[in-house]
Design a protein around this motif. Sequence first.
Motif, PDB file in Angstrom:
ATOM      1  N   ILE A  85       0.713  -1.240  -0.096  1.00 57.75           N
ATOM      2  CA  ILE A  85       0.134  -0.177  -0.098  1.00 57.75           C
ATOM      3  C   ILE A  85       0.744   1.259   0.052  1.00 57.75           C
ATOM      4  O   ILE A  85       0.645   2.130  -0.836  1.00 57.75           O
ATOM      5  N   PHE A  91       1.112   4.222  -2.585  1.00 54.61           N
ATOM      6  CA  PHE A  91       0.849   5.673  -2.023  1.00 54.61           C
ATOM      7  C   PHE A  91       1.834   6.655  -2.787  1.00 54.61           C
ATOM      8  O   PHE A  91       1.667   7.780  -3.014  1.00 54.61           O
ATOM      9  N   ARG A 147      -3.255   9.873   1.804  1.00 58.31           N
ATOM     10  CA  ARG A 147      -3.997   8.908   2.651  1.00 58.31           C
ATOM     11  C   ARG A 147      -5.802   9.289   2.436  1.00 58.31           C
ATOM     12  O   ARG A 147      -6.406   8.273   2.119  1.00 58.31           O
ATOM     13  N   LEU A 148      -6.180  10.571   2.447  1.00 58.98           N
ATOM     14  CA  LEU A 148      -7.531  10.865   2.438  1.00 58.98           C
ATOM     15  C   LEU A 148      -7.966  10.512   0.916  1.00 58.98           C
ATOM     16  O   LEU A 148      -9.049  10.075   0.870  1.00 58.98           O
ATOM     17  N   HIS A 153     -11.343   4.640  -2.446  1.00 61.08           N
ATOM     18  CA  HIS A 153     -11.709   3.284  -2.074  1.00 61.08           C
ATOM     19  C   HIS A 153     -13.059   3.265  -1.901  1.00 61.08           C
ATOM     20  O   HIS A 153     -13.662   2.264  -2.113  1.00 61.08           O
ATOM     21  N   HIS A 199      -0.613  12.883   4.723  1.00 62.06           N
ATOM     22  CA  HIS A 199      -2.191  12.894   5.085  1.00 62.06           C
ATOM     23  C   HIS A 199      -3.067  13.021   4.050  1.00 62.06           C
ATOM     24  O   HIS A 199      -4.203  12.466   3.781  1.00 62.06           O
ATOM     25  N   TRP A 244      -6.821   8.540  -1.000  1.00 67.82           N
ATOM     26  CA  TRP A 244      -6.994   7.084  -1.232  1.00 67.82           C
ATOM     27  C   TRP A 244      -8.240   6.590  -0.768  1.00 67.82           C
ATOM     28  O   TRP A 244      -9.031   5.685  -1.329  1.00 67.82           O
ATOM     29  N   ILE A 245      -8.602   6.803   0.527  1.00 65.06           N
ATOM     30  CA  ILE A 245      -9.811   6.338   1.241  1.00 65.06           C
ATOM     31  C   ILE A 245     -10.898   6.817   0.415  1.00 65.06           C
ATOM     32  O   ILE A 245     -11.961   5.996   0.216  1.00 65.06           O
ATOM     33  N   SER A 246     -11.042   8.196  -0.024  1.00 63.23           N
ATOM     34  CA  SER A 246     -12.057   8.461  -0.682  1.00 63.23           C
ATOM     35  C   SER A 246     -12.125   7.711  -2.097  1.00 63.23           C
ATOM     36  O   SER A 246     -13.290   7.094  -2.439  1.00 63.23           O
ATOM     37  N   TYR A 264     -11.694  16.732  -4.654  1.00 60.38           N
ATOM     38  CA  TYR A 264     -10.665  16.730  -3.500  1.00 60.38           C
ATOM     39  C   TYR A 264      -9.579  17.562  -3.675  1.00 60.38           C
ATOM     40  O   TYR A 264      -9.080  18.207  -2.666  1.00 60.38           O
TER      41      TYR A 264
END
Lengths: 203, 203
Positions: free
Chosen positions: B127, B131, B155-156, B162, B152, B158-160, B192
Amino acid sequence: MGRRPRHSKEDFQAIALAAAQAIIAEEGLQSLNVRAVAARMGCSVGTIYNIFEGIEELVALVNGETLDALYDALSQAPVTGSPERDLHVLLDLYLKFVTERKSSWNLLFEERLPEAKEPPAWYFEKIAQLFTLLTRILKPVFRPDQKEELAHAVRLLWISLHGVWSLNARGHLPIVSGDPLETVAHSMVDTYLAGLRARASDG
Amino acid sequence: MGRRPRHSKEDFQAIALAAAQAIIAEEGLQSLNVRAVAARMGCSVGTIYNIFEGIEELVALVNGETLDALYDALSQAPVTGSPERDLHVLLDLYLKFVTERKSSWNLLFEERLPEAKEPPAWYFEKIAQLFTLLTRILKPVFRPDQKEELAHAVRLLWISLHGVWSLNARGHLPIVSGDPLETVAHSMVDTYLAGLRARASDG
DNA sequence: GGTGTATCATGAACGTCGTTCAATTAATTA
DNA sequence: TAATTAATTGAACGACGTTCATGATACACC
């Protein structure tokens, strides 16, 4: 004519639903199966298949109730006109709900809709209902004529947050971020809102 | 002393992995099970349990290869210095990968990490590797000293994203948005990024 | 080569799951 | 009461992950 049903199909479905909820609450998700539901209802497994096409249909009902309960929990949130503040309050209610009803919540993320089949209509309605909560909070960010932009923003915010819940439900969140669930969720909302404002001021 | 293993554990795991990939490619995810893997390897089910703790460990290996293949596919993407453009190119490669390797991709979202157990270390590494692709693209948005802010943001984002993949993989995306996958993903990235720029200019 | 031993490989068998269906039971009508 | 019709039953099926007594095999030692 022939024998009348002891209960109507709807009655039976309600009983099965209650049984499923009791199992989830008392024994956990891993104990939710056809035989357990039948045993708790006091009927045989065959009867379950008289009422439902399969276990997935019962799971869908349980998830429907979870979405309703979520709506009830979140609709307490005030709308002050400050999206940042309102979203944070909403998020905290959300996180409280997820913590308190962890099993039911996780069941939402286990569900796999069959490829060919359309999701049930009430699914769309329940999600739309939840969307209204986000819509009225995000309204101040947009001009009154930007109805479609607002709806679009609500969908994207929902999907972003779904990323957080989904990773968390499957235990993958620590792989992506060392921060706790609340922190990630709050950051997500803040950044997204900043993005909305920026794009709104662009045009 | 006793009998030497015909193959080392690593050799056997590689053979099992190849068998699993062949099954996924030729028969689909629903045919991936211990007996099928054993049959294709030309060994018994018991041998599988000599090599792995359980089927989940094999699934984790398959997912590892999927993440590697994803990295290979995405690392072709150029870095021009325009995050908007670079992210859209990356996204298109992403979507191409998801389309072409749908089964393997979906397997990533079936995996459920056991509560108590830590995810394997190489999971974090893969992962992190992915990144880095996002990191170098987003770098121009931040000042050189904003290392933590950059990480940071990655990560955000990526999560979005996801959230988009996760809904799509389970057939829930149409419930949330009528738009096709690509449209949703591109909107997500645009909003974003606007948010990042807005927050960056604030401080 | 023979023998002992440590180890690997085997696949029948177990328990659980969702699901099916012939047989049973019971409510209604004639 | 008997026939009719339909709901209810639960044993049985097939597929799954997993286990473990048994058999097979390669090595060390004599």
